[in-house]
Design a protein around this motif. Structure first.
Motif, short mmCIF file in Angstrom:
data_model
loop_
_atom_site.label_atom_id
_atom_site.label_comp_id
_atom_site.label_asym_id
_atom_site.label_seq_id
_atom_site.Cartn_x
_atom_site.Cartn_y
_atom_site.Cartn_z
N THR A 44 36.09 40.37 0.08
CA THR A 44 36.48 39.00 -0.24
C THR A 44 36.23 38.64 -1.69
N SER A 45 35.54 39.50 -2.41
CA SER A 45 35.24 39.24 -3.81
C SER A 45 35.35 40.55 -4.58
N ILE A 46 36.16 40.54 -5.64
CA ILE A 46 36.39 41.75 -6.43
C ILE A 46 36.02 41.45 -7.88
N ASN A 47 34.99 42.11 -8.39
CA ASN A 47 34.58 41.92 -9.78
C ASN A 47 35.61 42.58 -10.69
N VAL A 48 36.04 41.84 -11.70
CA VAL A 48 37.03 42.38 -12.63
C VAL A 48 36.56 42.27 -14.09
N GLY A 49 35.28 42.05 -14.27
CA GLY A 49 34.71 41.94 -15.61
C GLY A 49 33.44 41.11 -15.57
N VAL A 50 32.76 41.03 -16.68
CA VAL A 50 31.53 40.24 -16.76
C VAL A 50 31.87 38.76 -16.60
N GLY A 51 31.30 38.14 -15.58
CA GLY A 51 31.54 36.72 -15.34
C GLY A 51 32.95 36.40 -14.87
N LYS A 52 33.63 37.39 -14.31
CA LYS A 52 35.03 37.21 -13.91
C LYS A 52 35.25 37.96 -12.59
N LEU A 57 40.72 33.47 -0.82
CA LEU A 57 40.71 32.06 -0.40
C LEU A 57 41.23 31.86 1.01
N GLY A 58 42.05 32.78 1.50
CA GLY A 58 42.64 32.63 2.82
C GLY A 58 43.92 33.43 2.92
N TRP A 59 44.70 33.13 3.97
CA TRP A 59 45.96 33.83 4.24
C TRP A 59 47.13 32.87 4.05
N ASN A 61 49.33 32.15 6.03
CA ASN A 61 49.60 31.37 7.25
C ASN A 61 48.60 30.23 7.45
N GLY A 62 47.71 30.02 6.48
CA GLY A 62 46.74 28.92 6.56
C GLY A 62 45.37 29.30 7.06
N GLU A 63 45.22 30.49 7.62
CA GLU A 63 43.90 30.94 8.10
C GLU A 63 42.97 31.17 6.92
N LYS A 64 41.70 30.85 7.09
CA LYS A 64 40.72 30.99 5.99
C LYS A 64 39.79 32.18 6.18
N ASN A 65 39.62 32.65 7.40
CA ASN A 65 38.73 33.75 7.70
C ASN A 65 39.31 35.05 7.14
N PRO A 66 38.49 35.93 6.55
CA PRO A 66 39.02 37.20 6.02
C PRO A 66 39.45 38.18 7.11
N ALA A 67 39.01 37.99 8.34
CA ALA A 67 39.42 38.84 9.47
C ALA A 67 40.06 37.92 10.52
N ILE A 68 41.33 38.17 10.83
CA ILE A 68 42.05 37.31 11.78
C ILE A 68 42.77 38.16 12.82
N SER A 69 43.15 37.52 13.92
CA SER A 69 43.95 38.15 14.97
C SER A 69 45.28 37.41 15.07
N ILE A 70 46.35 38.18 15.23
CA ILE A 70 47.70 37.63 15.29
C ILE A 70 48.41 38.21 16.49
N ILE A 71 49.15 37.39 17.23
CA ILE A 71 50.00 37.87 18.32
C ILE A 71 51.39 38.12 17.75
N MET A 72 51.89 39.33 17.94
CA MET A 72 53.17 39.72 17.35
C MET A 72 54.34 39.24 18.21
#
Length: 176
Positions: A44-52, A57-59, A61-72
């Motif tokens: 959920t967080s990727i360092n790309v430099g010092v202080g950066k 933030l979410g998906w 489709n409006g979901e905020k959790n980094p792990a979600i379940s979807i019915i196909m």
């Protein structure tokens, strides 16, 4: 030779398509209709430099959790939403800072030094500026890069402490 009878068995499947700019998304592919699919981002967080960093933030489709379940129930395209963030940090010798931390790029930060007048022993110090030269407190600014500030103090004078005024015990600070 014997006769062979074959029967075709068809299964409806839908494509779960994930487009992603950062990190790894687990769960993209073909799935049977009405099946439950688990979709997640690896980090959920990727360092790309010092202080950066890039922050999940979410998906789409409006979901905020980094792990979600979807019915196909049909073909689906879903993407993680990421934000570039910068670290706003500050230090102080005497006070209590608020407003330090990670901010989305181009958002507004407000850093406040709570101790504007500090007594240390017989000496009194007053907040006079930030290390960038600004005298605003709180300091409000648009975050476009990592920021590191220090609260600067100057010596104001000696402190006289008066105790027991009209029979009540309290401290009063006067500048000499």
């Amino acid at each position: 030779d014997s006769n062979i009878t074959e029967q075709a068995v068809w299964q409806v499947q839908y494509l779960l398509n994930t487009s992603n700019t950062y990190g790894l998304v687990n769960g993209s592919g073909w799935y049977p209709a009405n099946s439950t699919v688990h979709l997640s981002v690896e980090s959920t967080s990727i360092n790309v430099g010092v202080g950066k960093r890039i922050e999940f933030l979410g998906w789409s489709n409006g979901e905020k959790n980094p792990a979600i379940s979807i019915i196909m129930g049909g073909p689906l395209s879903i993407s993680p939403i990421w934000a570039l963030q910068y670290l706003v940090n500050a230090s102080t010798q005497y006070g209590n800072l608020t407003g330090v931390g990670w901010y989305n790029a181009n958002s507004t930060a407000s850093i406040y030094e709570g101790a504007t007048l500090v007594s240390r022993g017989a000496n009194t110090y007053g907040f006079y500026s930030w290390s960038n030269g600004s005298t605003e407190n709180p300091l409000v600014f648009k975050v476009t890069h990592p920021v590191l500030l220090s609260a600067m103090y100057q010596y104001i004078g000696e402190t006289l402490r008066l105790l027991e005024v009209t029979g009540n015990s309290f401290k009063m600070f006067l500048m000499l």
